[in-house]
Scaffold this active site. Structure first.
Site, short mmCIF file in Angstrom:
data_model
loop_
_atom_site.label_atom_id
_atom_site.label_comp_id
_atom_site.label_asym_id
_atom_site.label_seq_id
_atom_site.Cartn_x
_atom_site.Cartn_y
_atom_site.Cartn_z
N SER A 63 -34.38 -17.02 -53.00
CA SER A 63 -34.85 -18.10 -52.14
C SER A 63 -33.92 -19.31 -52.22
O SER A 63 -33.52 -19.72 -53.31
CB SER A 63 -36.26 -18.51 -52.55
OG SER A 63 -37.17 -17.46 -52.38
N HIS A 112 -40.02 -24.78 -52.59
CA HIS A 112 -40.81 -24.07 -53.61
C HIS A 112 -39.98 -23.70 -54.85
O HIS A 112 -40.53 -23.39 -55.90
CB HIS A 112 -41.48 -22.82 -53.02
CG HIS A 112 -40.55 -21.65 -52.83
ND1 HIS A 112 -40.01 -21.31 -51.61
CD2 HIS A 112 -40.09 -20.71 -53.70
CE1 HIS A 112 -39.25 -20.23 -51.74
NE2 HIS A 112 -39.29 -19.84 -53.01
N ASP A 127 -40.54 -25.72 -46.09
CA ASP A 127 -40.02 -25.22 -47.37
C ASP A 127 -38.53 -25.49 -47.51
O ASP A 127 -37.71 -24.57 -47.62
CB ASP A 127 -40.31 -23.72 -47.48
CG ASP A 127 -40.11 -23.20 -48.90
OD1 ASP A 127 -39.93 -24.03 -49.81
OD2 ASP A 127 -40.15 -21.96 -49.07
#
Length: 379
Positions: A201, A95, A125
């Site tokens: 992230s 993402h 992901d």
């Protein structure tokens, strides 16, 4: 005659007894003088060693953590990643880069390079990008078979909100979590108490005990109190396959010159401040090689690495104030910082501490920010 034969035997026995008593008393006194295990001095030494060890783990990990910047026509967005192998491959979240038309990375030593997508997951992901300029770097060790347990201490690194190499500490607070977010399926993930926020992230989750990477920090709750990390062992096969199949000549890289030209003044100032702080942190932790690589070519020509190292080898501690920065002509930046240095005094059993203002001039050299000069600032 018989009594004379017995005399040496009796004398030897007496000497043996006396010797035993002396040794016993000496041992008892020595034990009494030993520092007890709960002595505050022992506790302080143990705490200091643990702190140094943690600082070293973090410093080494930071060298492999990458800030990722994606761009498209609508916006610019940031995330994190970490070096995976000696091909220059970087692991991150899918993402982080899925909407990017161009991808750039910023390394711990403030270098900027274009990156290309090697592989990207559709329902998991995870993604891999490649930066050929990082092919010679050594990655941090990955725990290829390790499954973390609840209570394990962990270190999470990343670049939340663009603040490069931010560190949070915590524990594994849950395991085998399953959920879906934005079309991605998170299965068997770790729940951690270390915060994961925007920009974090894709950064590594490191086991405190071993310094090995055990997970990929991926999502967090809105209040920031709980984070979730994908176990590296769950996706390592897919990552390895992507890496093995990718060929550099088939990958698409953006132009780094375009990125530098489009950088605004605030971004350049932030880069100069970060470079100054990272240089001083390297000196503080005695990573002289890391500090030396931040210098421009003229400084390296004026001073060999050995001369540079000898200049700082007697430093006991180094602290510095907040860094001020201003833009000068020719796209150069001046940073000013107060540096407090405690040094060993040669040939004397004492140290000397003093605080002085220093001035750094930072600019681009071969499209990379470098320290072009630094000196004690005139009063």
């Amino acid at each position: 005659m018989r009594s004379r034969r017995h005399l040496p035997i009796i004398t030897s026995v007496i000497i043996l007894i006396i010797g035993t008593i002396v040794i016993f008393n000496f041992h008892s006194n020595w034990k009494a003088q030993e520092i007890p295990i709960n002595n505050p001095m022992v506790t302080k030494i143990t705490q200091d060693l643990a702190a140094i060890d943690l600082k070293s783990i973090i410093h080494e990990a930071e060298k492999t953590v990458i800030q990722i910047e994606g761009q498209n026509e609508q916006s610019t967005f940031t995330g994190s990643g970490f070096l995976y192998n000696e091909k220059g491959d970087i692991i991150t979240n899918a993402h982080v880069i899925k909407d990017a038309d161009a991808i750039y990375v910023r390394t711990a030593n403030a270098q900027i390079y274009p990156a290309a997508v090697v592989g990207i997951g559709e329902d998991i992901d995870v993604a891999v990008i490649r930066v050929p300029q990082l092919a010679s770097r050594t990655p941090l060790s990955i725990a290829t078979e390790h499954i973390a347990e609840i209570g394990d201490e962990v270190i999470a690194l990343g670049s939340p909100h663009g603040f490069q190499n931010t560190v949070t500490l915590g524990i594994i607070s849950g395991s085998d979590r399953h959920f879906n977010v934005d079309g991605y399926n998170y299965s068997n993930v770790y729940q951690i108490s270390a915060q994961i926020s925007q920009g974090n992230s894709g950064g590594p989750l490191i086991k405190r005990e071993t310094g090995e990477i055990i997970g990929i920090n991926s999502v967090g709750t809105q209040d920031g109190t709980i984070g979730f990390s994908i176990p590296i062992v769950e996706v390592l096969d897919q990552i390895t396959q992507w890496s093995n199949e990718a060929q550099n000549e088939q990958l698409e890289f953006s132009s780094i010159t375009d990125l530098i030209r489009s950088s605004d003044s605030e971004q350049v100032l932030d880069g100069a401040v970060y470079l100054t702080e990272y240089f001083l942190e390297n000196i503080s932790i005695r990573d002289y090689v890391g500090a030396y690589t931040l210098l421009g070519s003229s400084l390296q020509l004026d001073s060999s690495y050995q001369e540079f190292r000898n200049r700082y080898i007697n430093i006991v501690s180094l602290d510095f104030s907040e860094v001020d920065s201003t833009i000068m002509e020719n796209n150069r930046i001046k940073t000013v910082v107060d540096i407090t240095i405690e040094r060993n005094v040669p040939n004397k059993q004492k140290t000397k501490k003093e605080t002085k203002p220093y001035e750094f001039i930072i600019g681009y050299e071969n499209d990379q920010l470098k320290i072009l000069s630094y000196k004690e600032q005139a009063e």
